[in-house]
Design an enzyme around this catalytic site. Structure first.
Site, PDB file in Angstrom:
ATOM      1  N   ARG A 237       6.814  -8.001   1.750  1.00 53.54           N
ATOM      2  CA  ARG A 237       7.548  -7.555   3.191  1.00 53.54           C
ATOM      3  C   ARG A 237       8.285  -8.970   3.737  1.00 53.54           C
ATOM      4  O   ARG A 237       9.381  -8.836   4.069  1.00 53.54           O
ATOM      5  CB  ARG A 237       6.882  -6.736   4.021  1.00 53.54           C
ATOM      6  CG  ARG A 237       7.619  -6.279   5.126  1.00 53.54           C
ATOM      7  CD  ARG A 237       6.737  -5.633   6.200  1.00 53.54           C
ATOM      8  NE  ARG A 237       6.499  -4.203   5.859  1.00 53.54           N
ATOM      9  CZ  ARG A 237       5.376  -3.511   6.117  1.00 53.54           C
ATOM     10  NH1 ARG A 237       4.376  -4.210   6.829  1.00 53.54           N
ATOM     11  NH2 ARG A 237       5.224  -2.307   5.687  1.00 53.54           N
TER      12      ARG A 237
ATOM     13  N   LYS B 147       0.888  -1.058  -0.012  1.00 57.01           N
ATOM     14  CA  LYS B 147      -0.164   0.200   0.074  1.00 57.01           C
ATOM     15  C   LYS B 147       0.846   1.356  -0.076  1.00 57.01           C
ATOM     16  O   LYS B 147       0.618   2.273  -0.838  1.00 57.01           O
ATOM     17  CB  LYS B 147      -0.904  -0.002   1.127  1.00 57.01           C
ATOM     18  CG  LYS B 147      -1.823  -1.222   1.224  1.00 57.01           C
ATOM     19  CD  LYS B 147      -2.932  -1.287   2.459  1.00 57.01           C
ATOM     20  CE  LYS B 147      -2.069  -1.334   3.822  1.00 57.01           C
ATOM     21  NZ  LYS B 147      -1.474  -2.769   3.995  1.00 57.01           N
ATOM     22  N   THR B 148       2.003   1.192   0.797  1.00 51.59           N
ATOM     23  CA  THR B 148       2.557   2.564   0.857  1.00 51.59           C
ATOM     24  C   THR B 148       3.403   2.623  -0.154  1.00 51.59           C
ATOM     25  O   THR B 148       3.780   3.739  -0.726  1.00 51.59           O
ATOM     26  CB  THR B 148       3.855   2.352   2.239  1.00 51.59           C
ATOM     27  OG1 THR B 148       2.836   1.956   3.294  1.00 51.59           O
ATOM     28  CG2 THR B 148       4.480   3.457   2.567  1.00 51.59           C
TER      29      THR B 148
ATOM     30  N   THR C  41      -5.975  -1.771   7.017  1.00 49.23           N
ATOM     31  CA  THR C  41      -5.989  -3.061   7.029  1.00 49.23           C
ATOM     32  C   THR C  41      -7.411  -3.643   7.417  1.00 49.23           C
ATOM     33  O   THR C  41      -7.651  -4.644   7.334  1.00 49.23           O
ATOM     34  CB  THR C  41      -5.019  -3.706   8.343  1.00 49.23           C
ATOM     35  OG1 THR C  41      -5.143  -2.647   9.355  1.00 49.23           O
ATOM     36  CG2 THR C  41      -3.546  -3.574   7.746  1.00 49.23           C
TER      37      THR C  41
ATOM     38  N   ASP D  29      -1.558   6.403   6.708  1.00 50.38           N
ATOM     39  CA  ASP D  29      -1.571   5.005   7.114  1.00 50.38           C
ATOM     40  C   ASP D  29      -2.553   4.816   8.200  1.00 50.38           C
ATOM     41  O   ASP D  29      -2.666   5.555   8.830  1.00 50.38           O
ATOM     42  CB  ASP D  29      -0.154   4.528   7.301  1.00 50.38           C
ATOM     43  CG  ASP D  29       0.198   2.998   7.043  1.00 50.38           C
ATOM     44  OD1 ASP D  29      -0.804   2.382   6.539  1.00 50.38           O
ATOM     45  OD2 ASP D  29       1.143   2.620   7.455  1.00 50.38           O
TER      46      ASP D  29
HETATM   47  P1  ADP Z   1       2.222  -1.841   3.218  1.00 50.51           P
HETATM   48  O1  ADP Z   1       2.154  -0.400   3.236  1.00 50.51           O
HETATM   49  O2  ADP Z   1       0.978  -2.412   2.636  1.00 50.51           O
HETATM   50  O3  ADP Z   1       2.479  -2.561   4.459  1.00 50.51           O
HETATM   51  P2  ADP Z   1       4.689  -1.796   1.835  1.00 50.51           P
HETATM   52  O4  ADP Z   1       4.047  -0.977   0.644  1.00 50.51           O
HETATM   53  O5  ADP Z   1       5.639  -0.820   2.963  1.00 50.51           O
HETATM   54  O6  ADP Z   1       3.165  -2.469   2.526  1.00 50.51           O
HETATM   55  O7  ADP Z   1       5.547  -2.857   1.368  1.00 50.51           O
HETATM   56  C1  ADP Z   1       6.223  -3.606   2.129  1.00 50.51           C
HETATM   57  C2  ADP Z   1       7.788  -4.025   1.298  1.00 50.51           C
HETATM   58  O8  ADP Z   1       7.355  -4.952   0.371  1.00 50.51           O
HETATM   59  C3  ADP Z   1       8.364  -2.643   0.730  1.00 50.51           C
HETATM   60  O9  ADP Z   1       9.449  -2.452   1.348  1.00 50.51           O
HETATM   61  C4  ADP Z   1       8.581  -3.118  -0.642  1.00 50.51           C
HETATM   62  O10 ADP Z   1      10.013  -3.239  -0.850  1.00 50.51           O
HETATM   63  C5  ADP Z   1       8.075  -4.563  -0.835  1.00 50.51           C
HETATM   64  N1  ADP Z   1       6.926  -4.528  -1.870  1.00 50.51           N
HETATM   65  C6  ADP Z   1       5.744  -4.322  -1.864  1.00 50.51           C
HETATM   66  N2  ADP Z   1       5.003  -4.593  -2.931  1.00 50.51           N
HETATM   67  C7  ADP Z   1       5.960  -4.763  -3.807  1.00 50.51           C
HETATM   68  C8  ADP Z   1       5.758  -5.169  -5.160  1.00 50.51           C
HETATM   69  N3  ADP Z   1       4.726  -5.105  -6.091  1.00 50.51           N
HETATM   70  N4  ADP Z   1       6.950  -5.441  -5.748  1.00 50.51           N
HETATM   71  C9  ADP Z   1       8.214  -5.513  -5.155  1.00 50.51           C
HETATM   72  N5  ADP Z   1       8.406  -5.249  -3.936  1.00 50.51           N
HETATM   73  C10 ADP Z   1       7.198  -4.780  -3.013  1.00 50.51           C
END
Ligand code: ADP
Length: 355
Positions: free
Chosen positions: A234, A81-82, A175, A126
């Site tokens: 992640r 998401k981030t 979430t 977030d």
């Molecule tokens: P969320 O915000 O949903 O908790 P993040 O965007 O922080 O998740 O993603 C977590 C980690 O996973 C990031 O640091 C990134 O490096 C990796 N990541 C997430 N999505 C992808 C993707 N589609 N391809 C490659 N790496 C990804």
């Protein structure tokens, strides 16, 4: 924090109005992962429908020279998401300010951030479902009319002032979409769920991250990491780093299937990717509630864990792989989970009731 954001934060600090200090802006919690984040939609692996929706929206907004609609992403932690919020900012060529629901305690906290945004800038919130009610109510006119009414003082001294805002874009991540109030949810033009990633997608992510981190990994090793990553990028990155240490100290530096198996056994991650907490959760339902149904609060009390952690972090993947079901009476462990633990399936426990 980008230079631009640092500049803005400094400017707000100098004007001396404490309510306008944008202190709840948080920087990325995982700086070591920043360079692993894909930087563009073309680089983003998986979630093809979401990527397509976003690329159309971005292209259309660029052609019309207008800001994007507000966007809401819903997914368990670590699914991207981030990352998507940062990519959208990059693709639109705008600044992004990052904060989170619990960091915004008062309307003034939000106002401090909103008044520093420029046209098209992105505000990423977030855990938006954890915004306090008073702050959420500030957001409604901000999202709809790009204005906020701020009330100073109380009672007879109360004064109201309307602040005009730039046409910013709100990207919310949650979430728990179900905890968002209907008025807030309705103000997002684009609302997308992210799903767990397939094994092949996780392999591509593992190989990409390995190459960025200069880690040697063979295809079998990448598949083994993917299988144990609970469908979550992640976790791929986290396991990759743990296994790298193991390969360096106990092996020849290259990550192979066997290295992954040995390293992750030490970490308590099993062949399906279940962690200690996943197993404790399922075992508690089996041992204390005869496989369920059991209420989440009762399970949380048994495990002495926060029920929010169980609902946000543990359950989504167990539901996805069919180790758990959720019924109106509570959580139930499935036959598949009993078999995973090598436990005898109790007679009659999983028989369908006679009509
Ligand atoms: P969320 O915000 O949903 O908790 P993040 O965007 O922080 O998740 O993603 C977590 C980690 O996973 C990031 O640091 C990134 O490096 C990796 N990541 C997430 N999505 C992808 C993707 N589609 N391809 C490659 N790496 C990804």
């Amino acid at each position: 924090m980008t230079d631009h954001r640092r500049k803005k934060a400094g400017a707000a600090g100098e004007n001396g109005t404490s309510s306008l200090q944008p202190k709840p802006v948080v920087t990325d919690e995982e700086p070591q992962f920043i360079n692993l984040r894909p930087k563009s939609l073309a680089e983003y692996i998986g979630q093809p429908e979401v990527v397509e929706t976003l690329s159309i929206a971005i292209e259309a907004a660029r052609q019309r020279k207008e800001p994007l609609d507000h966007i809401l992403f819903h997914a368990p932690p670590g699914l991207g998401k981030t990352t998507l919020a940062h990519i959208i900012a990059q693709e639109m060529g705008v600044n992004i300010t990052v904060t989170s629901g619990p960091a915004l305690e008062k309307g003034g906290d939000l106002l401090g951030i909103l008044t520093h945004l420029e046209d098209g800038d992105i505000l990423f919130i977030d855990e938006i479902h954890r915004l306090p009610r008073v702050v959420e109510e500030f957001l409604y006119p901000a999202m709809e009319d790009f204005a906020v009414d701020f009330i100073f003082d109380k009672g007879v001294h109360a004064r109201s002032h309307r602040y005009r805002l730039a046409r910013f874009v709100l990207i919310g991540a949650t979430t728990r979409a179900g905890l968002l109030s209907a008025p807030l949810r309705e103000r997002f033009g684009i609302f997308r769920d992210l799903d767990f990633y397939s094994e092949d997608e996780l392999v591509r992510i593992a190989k990409r991250s390995a190459s960025l981190l200069n880690i040697q990994i063979n295809t079998d090793g990448a598949y083994e990491i993917a299988r144990r990553s609970r469908g979550t990028p992640r976790i791929v990155n986290r396991l990759l780093k743990r296994v790298r240490d193991f390969a360096q100290v106990r092996g020849d530096g290259t990550i192979r299937k066997k290295t992954v198996q040995e390293a992750l056994e030490l970490e308590g991650v099993d062949e399906k990717g279940l962690t200690m907490l996943d197993r404790k959760f399922l075992k508690a339902i089996i041992d204390f509630y005869r496989g369920g149904p059991a209420g989440i609060e009762a399970i949380a009390a048994t495990l002495q864990e926060e029920s929010d952690t169980l609902v946000d972090v543990v359950e989504p993947y167990l539901l996805k792989v069919g180790f758990l079901t959720r019924t109106s009476a509570g959580r139930k462990v499935t036959e598949k989970a009993y078999r995973h633990f090598g436990l005898p399936v109790q007679q009659g426990l999983f028989k369908k009731p006679k009509p």
